[in-house]
Each structure stands twice: as structure tokens, then as C-alpha cells.
Motif scaffolding. Sequence first.
Motif, mmCIF file in Angstrom:
data_model
loop_
_atom_site.group_PDB
_atom_site.id
_atom_site.type_symbol
_atom_site.label_atom_id
_atom_site.label_comp_id
_atom_site.label_asym_id
_atom_site.label_seq_id
_atom_site.Cartn_x
_atom_site.Cartn_y
_atom_site.Cartn_z
ATOM 1 N N ALA A 40 0.665 -1.156 -0.300
ATOM 2 C CA ALA A 40 -0.101 0.067 -0.435
ATOM 3 C C ALA A 40 0.917 1.795 0.052
ATOM 4 O O ALA A 40 0.722 1.966 -0.838
ATOM 5 N N LEU A 41 1.819 1.077 1.118
ATOM 6 C CA LEU A 41 2.678 2.305 0.615
ATOM 7 C C LEU A 41 3.492 2.672 -0.640
ATOM 8 O O LEU A 41 3.472 3.457 -0.872
ATOM 9 N N GLY A 42 3.948 1.692 -0.694
ATOM 10 C CA GLY A 42 4.660 1.608 -2.446
ATOM 11 C C GLY A 42 3.788 1.955 -3.657
ATOM 12 O O GLY A 42 4.466 2.974 -4.611
ATOM 13 N N ILE A 43 2.122 1.792 -3.536
ATOM 14 C CA ILE A 43 1.557 2.334 -4.824
ATOM 15 C C ILE A 43 1.051 3.486 -4.180
ATOM 16 O O ILE A 43 1.033 4.346 -5.323
ATOM 17 N N LEU A 44 0.941 3.872 -3.360
ATOM 18 C CA LEU A 44 0.943 5.274 -2.871
ATOM 19 C C LEU A 44 2.693 6.540 -2.710
ATOM 20 O O LEU A 44 1.989 7.508 -3.596
ATOM 21 N N LEU A 45 3.338 5.947 -3.126
ATOM 22 C CA LEU A 45 4.554 6.871 -3.391
ATOM 23 C C LEU A 45 4.939 7.021 -4.496
ATOM 24 O O LEU A 45 6.000 7.649 -5.510
ATOM 25 N N LEU A 46 4.312 5.643 -5.728
ATOM 26 C CA LEU A 46 4.672 5.799 -6.955
ATOM 27 C C LEU A 46 4.281 7.001 -7.600
ATOM 28 O O LEU A 46 5.383 7.044 -8.335
ATOM 29 N N PRO A 47 3.836 7.807 -7.912
ATOM 30 C CA PRO A 47 3.567 8.830 -8.459
ATOM 31 C C PRO A 47 4.657 9.931 -7.701
ATOM 32 O O PRO A 47 5.115 10.956 -8.408
ATOM 33 N N PHE A 48 5.076 10.350 -6.226
ATOM 34 C CA PHE A 48 6.250 10.753 -5.922
ATOM 35 C C PHE A 48 7.674 10.182 -6.860
ATOM 36 O O PHE A 48 8.022 11.599 -6.996
ATOM 37 N N VAL A 49 7.825 9.079 -6.977
ATOM 38 C CA VAL A 49 8.839 8.430 -7.546
ATOM 39 C C VAL A 49 8.850 9.238 -8.773
ATOM 40 O O VAL A 49 10.030 9.089 -9.536
ATOM 41 N N LEU A 50 7.567 9.297 -9.875
ATOM 42 C CA LEU A 50 7.633 8.725 -11.588
ATOM 43 C C LEU A 50 8.173 10.243 -11.193
ATOM 44 O O LEU A 50 8.959 11.582 -12.479
ATOM 45 N N ALA A 51 6.795 11.422 -10.166
ATOM 46 C CA ALA A 51 7.969 12.375 -10.294
ATOM 47 C C ALA A 51 8.888 13.476 -10.098
ATOM 48 O O ALA A 51 10.116 14.159 -10.954
ATOM 49 N N VAL A 52 9.815 12.854 -9.319
ATOM 50 C CA VAL A 52 10.568 12.476 -8.973
ATOM 51 C C VAL A 52 12.187 12.663 -9.896
ATOM 52 O O VAL A 52 12.844 13.329 -10.207
ATOM 53 N N MET A 53 11.991 11.658 -10.709
ATOM 54 C CA MET A 53 12.527 10.559 -11.964
ATOM 55 C C MET A 53 12.033 11.626 -13.164
ATOM 56 O O MET A 53 12.991 12.200 -14.051
ATOM 57 N N ALA A 54 11.165 12.081 -12.913
ATOM 58 C CA ALA A 54 10.957 13.317 -14.496
ATOM 59 C C ALA A 54 11.508 14.893 -13.783
ATOM 60 O O ALA A 54 12.064 15.185 -15.070
ATOM 61 N N HIS A 55 12.010 14.933 -13.207
ATOM 62 C CA HIS A 55 12.329 15.989 -12.982
ATOM 63 C C HIS A 55 13.985 15.873 -12.715
ATOM 64 O O HIS A 55 14.565 17.501 -13.486
ATOM 65 N N ILE A 56 14.284 15.626 -12.484
ATOM 66 C CA ILE A 56 16.229 14.588 -12.970
ATOM 67 C C ILE A 56 16.432 14.773 -13.638
ATOM 68 O O ILE A 56 16.899 15.638 -14.686
ATOM 69 N N ALA A 107 15.766 18.466 -15.108
ATOM 70 C CA ALA A 107 15.956 19.408 -14.850
ATOM 71 C C ALA A 107 16.968 20.491 -15.648
ATOM 72 O O ALA A 107 17.915 20.568 -14.367
ATOM 73 N N SER A 108 17.481 20.569 -16.422
ATOM 74 C CA SER A 108 19.040 21.169 -17.269
ATOM 75 C C SER A 108 18.625 22.160 -16.771
ATOM 76 O O SER A 108 17.740 22.671 -17.182
ATOM 77 N N SER A 109 19.724 22.916 -16.521
ATOM 78 C CA SER A 109 19.808 24.334 -16.499
ATOM 79 C C SER A 109 20.396 25.081 -17.482
ATOM 80 O O SER A 109 20.707 26.349 -17.702
ATOM 81 N N LYS A 110 20.663 24.081 -18.250
ATOM 82 C CA LYS A 110 20.986 25.292 -19.963
ATOM 83 C C LYS A 110 19.771 24.817 -21.396
ATOM 84 O O LYS A 110 19.461 23.811 -20.928
ATOM 85 N N ASP A 111 18.818 26.025 -21.659
ATOM 86 C CA ASP A 111 18.110 25.881 -22.488
ATOM 87 C C ASP A 111 18.813 25.627 -24.047
ATOM 88 O O ASP A 111 19.943 26.333 -24.176
ATOM 89 N N ARG A 112 18.321 24.742 -24.081
ATOM 90 C CA ARG A 112 18.944 23.782 -26.138
ATOM 91 C C ARG A 112 18.159 24.776 -26.946
ATOM 92 O O ARG A 112 16.826 25.271 -26.453
ATOM 93 N N PRO A 113 18.679 25.206 -28.203
ATOM 94 C CA PRO A 113 18.501 26.002 -29.350
ATOM 95 C C PRO A 113 16.774 25.400 -29.274
ATOM 96 O O PRO A 113 17.451 24.027 -29.853
ATOM 97 N N MET A 114 15.455 25.702 -29.713
ATOM 98 C CA MET A 114 15.202 24.767 -30.613
ATOM 99 C C MET A 114 15.403 25.030 -31.852
ATOM 100 O O MET A 114 14.968 26.131 -33.015
#
Length: 129
Positions: free
Chosen positions: A44-60, A63-70
Amino acid sequence: LFLSWVYLRYGLITTLVAHFLFDVFWVSSAYLLGVSTPFYFYSALGILLLPFVLAVMAHIRNASSKDRPMHWQLNQHQKFNLEVLKNHLQTQAWPKDLRQEEIVKQIAGHGWDQIVVELAVKDWKKAKA
């Protein structure tokens, strides 16, 4: 009412995630807050924390600090229109005091694709200089 406010303020994805977390919390609350086996508690704890883990992975990952040209990928129709517009700009007599933004606004107002207009005016200004 709360999820309506979340939707209006933050959009659909946030509302879906909030609804998921709300449902998962109430379904898993018996296993988290009550007496249960360790397997059910941690599941139950794993299922509840799954969106948090996915959000942290997406953020990492994003999270590029350098803007790339389009870089634009124009299709054949847009490439043809770009060449037509470049030739039109070279043959047209524009007033000297007319700014680049005003030229783009005038041409785009006639139904041209915005990116084609911007690229053509930029190339025209570069060739003119």
C-alpha cells in the motif's frame, strides 16, 4: 469541489494524479493505519508513493539548467512557402523605419504560417545587412 478547483488552477494531469492519490489513500488506509501484514502495508505504501517516485525521476531527467536552442523541422509545404516568402521580401520595397516585428505582424496577418514568416524575415534581414 476541491478537484474542480485543482483542474481550473493546474490542469488535467494534476487533477488525475490528485484523484489517483485520493482513491489510493482511501483504499490503502486500512493497510497503512490498521493492523495488517507487512506485505500489505509495504504494498500500500509503494502504490501510494509511486507518483512521487515518477515525479522525482521526471524532474531529474528534465531539470537541465541549460536551455537548448529550438530547431524547426519544416515540412515540404512550409519549405516551399519559406522560399516564396523570401523572394517576395526581396522584391518588396519596405519603408526604412519599419521594424522587423511590424513586418512579421503584417505578413502573418495574411494567413501565413507564423514560423515560416519569422524564418523568412530573419533570413531577409540577415541577407540585407
